[in-house]
Design a protein around this motif. Structure first.
Motif, PDB file in Angstrom:
ATOM      1  N   SER A  29      -7.425   7.841  -3.829  1.00 30.10           N
ATOM      2  CA  SER A  29      -8.456   7.714  -2.801  1.00 30.10           C
ATOM      3  C   SER A  29      -8.471   6.339  -2.138  1.00 30.10           C
ATOM      4  CB  SER A  29      -9.829   8.030  -3.393  1.00 30.10           C
ATOM      5  OG  SER A  29     -10.117   7.131  -4.437  1.00 30.10           O
ATOM      6  N   GLU A  30      -8.025   5.302  -2.833  1.00 29.72           N
ATOM      7  CA  GLU A  30      -7.996   3.967  -2.236  1.00 29.72           C
ATOM      8  C   GLU A  30      -6.946   3.870  -1.132  1.00 29.72           C
ATOM      9  OE1 GLU A  30      -4.891   3.952  -5.385  1.00 29.72           O
ATOM     10  OE2 GLU A  30      -6.975   4.600  -5.382  1.00 29.72           O
ATOM     11  N   ARG A  35      -2.864   6.205   4.252  1.00 29.09           N
ATOM     12  CA  ARG A  35      -2.085   7.437   4.310  1.00 29.09           C
ATOM     13  C   ARG A  35      -2.333   8.180   5.626  1.00 29.09           C
ATOM     14  NH1 ARG A  35      -3.278   9.662  -0.319  1.00 29.09           N
ATOM     15  NH2 ARG A  35      -5.072  10.800   0.490  1.00 29.09           N
ATOM     16  N   SER A  36      -3.591   8.221   6.061  1.00 31.05           N
ATOM     17  CA  SER A  36      -3.893   8.915   7.319  1.00 31.05           C
ATOM     18  C   SER A  36      -3.210   8.230   8.504  1.00 31.05           C
ATOM     19  CB  SER A  36      -5.397   9.019   7.537  1.00 31.05           C
ATOM     20  OG  SER A  36      -5.961   7.772   7.877  1.00 31.05           O
ATOM     21  N   ILE A  89      -0.343  -1.555  10.198  1.00 33.78           N
ATOM     22  CA  ILE A  89      -1.711  -1.625   9.652  1.00 33.78           C
ATOM     23  C   ILE A  89      -1.754  -1.014   8.260  1.00 33.78           C
ATOM     24  CG2 ILE A  89      -4.091  -0.807   9.908  1.00 33.78           C
ATOM     25  CD1 ILE A  89      -3.561  -0.864  12.988  1.00 33.78           C
ATOM     26  N   ALA A  90      -1.141   0.154   8.118  1.00 40.61           N
ATOM     27  CA  ALA A  90      -1.182   0.864   6.835  1.00 40.61           C
ATOM     28  C   ALA A  90      -0.535   0.059   5.713  1.00 40.61           C
ATOM     29  CB  ALA A  90      -0.503   2.222   6.964  1.00 40.61           C
TER      30      ALA A  90
END
Length: 125
Positions: A29-30, A35-36, A89-90
């Motif tokens: 979840s972090e 990931r999106s 960014i990711a």
């Protein structure tokens, strides 16, 4: 149009690889936001890789290929700036990279409009 075919293949391969990495290597979840971003970048990269291949295939059907060439270059710039900024960014967490994303988005739009112009010049008369 040789460059379009090469870039279509390379961007297709990178899009699949980075999309797979997002799906399998960015679990937890972090990592949801990162990931999106990667999934969105991979989606746009793959769509535009297919468009580059299509543009290369159209070159024999359009008498003046200048619009097709501009379309291909614009889509490459879009991949670099839009998808690249999302990946940056990711993977870095530095949101400042997002300032170049609109340049990429506008480049995608310009590429599609150049493709439209090529079609109009060929079939619209």
């Amino acid at each position: 149009m040789r460059l379009s075919i090469i870039m279509a293949g390379l961007n297709g391969a990178v899009g699949v690889a980075i999309g797979a990495f997002a799906a399998h290597g960015m679990a937890g979840s972090e990592m949801d936001y990162a990931r999106s971003l990667v999934e969105k970048g991979a989606h746009y990269q793959l769509v535009h890789a297919v468009a580059l291949a299509a543009i290369a295939g159209l070159v024999h059907h359009v008498p003046d290929e200048k619009f097709l060439r501009f379309a291909a270059y614009a889509m490459l710039v879009g991949i670099l700036f839009f998808c690249g900024s999302l990946y940056a960014i990711a993977f870095s967490g530095v949101t400042l990279f997002g300032v170049v994303a609109p340049i990429g988005g506008l480049s995608f739009i310009a590429g599609w409009l150049m493709l439209t112009a090529a079609g109009y010049r060929r079939f619209g008369r």
